[in-house]
Design an enzyme around this catalytic site. Structure first.
Site, PDB file in Angstrom:
ATOM      1  CG  ASP A 345      15.235-138.215  14.506  1.00  0.00           C
ATOM      2  OD1 ASP A 345      14.338-137.430  14.830  1.00  0.00           O
ATOM      3  OD2 ASP A 345      16.250-137.883  13.862  1.00  0.00           O
ATOM      4  CD  GLU A 374      10.859-137.406  12.757  1.00  0.00           C
ATOM      5  OE1 GLU A 374      10.763-136.179  12.862  1.00  0.00           O
ATOM      6  OE2 GLU A 374      11.937-137.968  12.474  1.00  0.00           O
TER       7      GLU A 374
END
Length: 602
Positions: A345, A374
């Site tokens: 993330d 990401e």
């Protein structure tokens, strides 16, 4: 410029434009187990000598170098390659030399062909070169090349080889709490496998904090029964190495991992470096977190978004080494329980040296671990993360919907092909593009075909197959009643699942669809038709997509001669029971709103 200090004359062979390489060798380029790594170099020397070249390469842990010859391909360029058969860090370099025997034989042959009869001196030179007292003209012309004189070599470059899943895989993202926890996900695994998925990606499975918990639709005040955001990691039950009790136990999670493997699937876990106010680290290591001048903790923000239920760690803490180690220990904890895929993330908001270290530490022990970045950020940061170790990356794909946007986007990605692997997620829990708000089923079909055929890796977030497209407000990319803040009752019953299944079947059956870098863009002479060809070995696929979800569009697909296809050939439509005759050159195309040709060259 002064003369060199060495008593030996300078090397006369020059190696230039060695490929592939990333940032002059600062970072490794990427490879995949089972693939051939294509290499090349421009090799220049004064004079008329015959040059030879090879690539020398070494596998992880090997003590001896292997060699594969390079062949001249024109304009002083030499090319070749080698196969890689294990994951991990490989090494390679280009070597070049003068082949004195081949050079001598060519000189004698040319003089003989020109009718020069007196070659006495040349034959004497050949005898000395070959270590003989004398040779005949026939022996001179039959002299076996292979001498390596004036040997020169390039820098040694690194090659980071991943297993197949790093380059080719179909991902399905789901929130376990919407499927009945770990046990419910286990029950649906056979269906996901039958649909052709390879990876089931789970957002954070850890305990969720209570303090500042968000309510439905990101409300600042949570109701008593609100479940909170999984990204608010940590509670009284533990932090990054614990599981949320409402999902099940750690033993049940381990059983889920094993069940996934029995079904030919892998679980991907979210690795999010952030903590709820209730995370154990806030009590045990308060110095690991940012504080304002008044001493209060600073929650996470990405203006205009605010995350009052999350605190970011302080990578500038005095004991940053302990913080780094704790994060590495968390990843290793899950690797030890069978997890080999991590979706990371927002890695672009954490230090670059940290990722280079962590990925090296993890893959140095287990090179089969795959890291998905990401990173929706500037190209320089996206490519840097790829260079330093991330196996693949999210892209701007969700925001590229017109023909010209897609063309520019794909050309950029192709420029990064040596070190960057895209994963084309059609949607995410954070991104519901206006194209899907407005375009209905044709828009979903167009995006699904593009995602599944552009690159080797693609994914959908659950709800895509059911055409979920209602934003929380007009102009927002957030879903109404977002699953980030509430549990739903999910089932695999969406109307797009037959198309999902078919596309995944085609991806497995056609090697051309299993990579991205083999893509060639096609001219379509239409603002709304986006076309490309993909070739890998004997497999050739042609794709044309109508990006207009409202109108039927006509145009052409121009197949360049450089594709090496026949002047005319049969093209099998893989999304319908049709066969066309296509040709190198111009081919008429007419497609309904959001529809596609996916053609296999017979």
């Amino acid at each position: 410029m002064s003369l060199p200090d060495s008593t030996d004359p300078p090397r006369r062979i020059h190696l230039q434009a060695v490929a592939p390489q990333a940032d002059c060798g600062r970072f490794p380029v990427k490879g995949v187990v089972g693939d051939r790594v294509e290499v090349g170099a421009t090799i220049v020397r004064d004079g008329h000598e015959v040059l030879g070249a090879a690539v020398r390469f070494k596998a992880p842990g090997a003590t001896r170098w292997r060699e594969s010859r390079l062949e001249p391909v024109g304009n002083d360029r030499f090319a070749g390659g080698f196969e890689v058969d294990v994951p991990g860090r490989w090494w390679y370099r280009i070597e070049a030399w003068v082949d004195r025997v081949a050079s001598y034989r060519r000189e004698v042959q040319r003089k003989h062909d020109a009718g020069q009869d007196d070659l006495t001196s040349e034959l004497a030179e050949g005898a000395a070169l070959l270590g003989r007292d004398a040779i005949t003209l026939a022996e001179a012309l039959a002299a076996k090349p292979g001498d390596r004189s004036e040997k020169t070599w390039s820098e040694t470059y690194e090659l980071d080889v991943d297993r197949e899943l790093a380059a080719f895989g179909s991902w399905y993202e789901l929130f376990p709490r919407s499927w009945g926890g770990f046990a419910g996900v286990e029950r649906v695994l056979p269906e996901l496998a039958a649909l052709g998925f390879d990876v089931v990606y789970l957002p954070p499975i850890h305990p969720i904090g209570v303090t500042n918990r968000k309510g439905k639709n990101n409300a600042l005040t949570a109701a008593a029964d609100d479940v909170g955001s999984p990204w608010a990691i940590g509670g009284t039950e533990g932090g990054h190495t614990a599981v949320a009790p409402e999902l099940g136990t750690l033993a049940e999670f381990e059983r889920l991992v094993a069940a996934a493997r029995r079904n030919g699937l892998e679980l991907a876990l979210d690795f999010a470096i952030q903590c709820s106010p209730d995370h154990p680290w806030l009590r045990e290591h308060p110095e690991w977190f940012h504080r304002r001048p008044d001493g209060t903790l600073k929650y996470a923000e990405n203006p205009p978004k605010k995350y009052q239920d999350i605190y970011n760690v302080n990578f500038a803490a005095d004991d940053w080494r302990d913080l780094w180690q704790a994060l590495l220990d968390a990843v290793r904890f899950w690797v030890a329980r069978g997890v080999k895929v991590f979706r990371v993330d927002n890695p672009h908001t954490k230090p670059i040296p940290f990722w280079e270290w962590l990925i090296s530490e993890v893959r140095g022990v287990d090179p089969e671990v795959v890291f998905l970045s990401e990173a929706f950020t500037a190209p320089a940061m996206m490519t840097t993360l790829a260079k330093l170790g991330f196996s693949q990356s999210y892209t701007y794909f969700t925001w590229k919907n017109t023909r010209w946007e897609l063309k520019e986007f794909v050309e950029q990605l192709l420029g990064w092909r040596d070190f960057y692997r895209p994963n084309f997620f059609a949607n995410t829990p954070d991104i519901l593009h206006a194209y899907l708000h407005e375009g209905g089923r044709p828009a979903f079909e167009a995006r699904l075909v593009l995602a599944a055929t552009l690159g080797g890796s693609y994914g959908i977030y659950s709800g895509f197959e059911s055409l979920e497209n209602v934003p929380v407000r007009v102009g927002s990319e957030e879903y109404l009643d977002s699953e980030k803040y509430e549990a739903k009752e999910r089932a695999l019953d969406g109307e797009l699942l037959p198309l999902v299944r078919r596309l995944n079947e085609l991806r497995r059956a056609n090697p051309a669809l299993q990579r991205f870098a083999n893509l060639t863009l096609l001219e379509t002479e239409s603002e709304h038709l986006f076309g490309y060809a993909k070739r890998r070995g004997a497999s050739t696929i042609l794709v044309v997509v109508n990006t207009d979800p409202f109108e039927t569009r006509e145009g052409v697909a121009v197949l360049p001669a450089t594709l090496g296809l026949a002047p005319a050939f049969r093209a099998e439509e893989l999304l319908a029971d049709e066969t066309f005759t296509w040709q190198t050159g111009r081919n008429f195309v007419r497609l309904e709103p959001g529809q596609s040709h996916v053609l296999r060259v017979a």
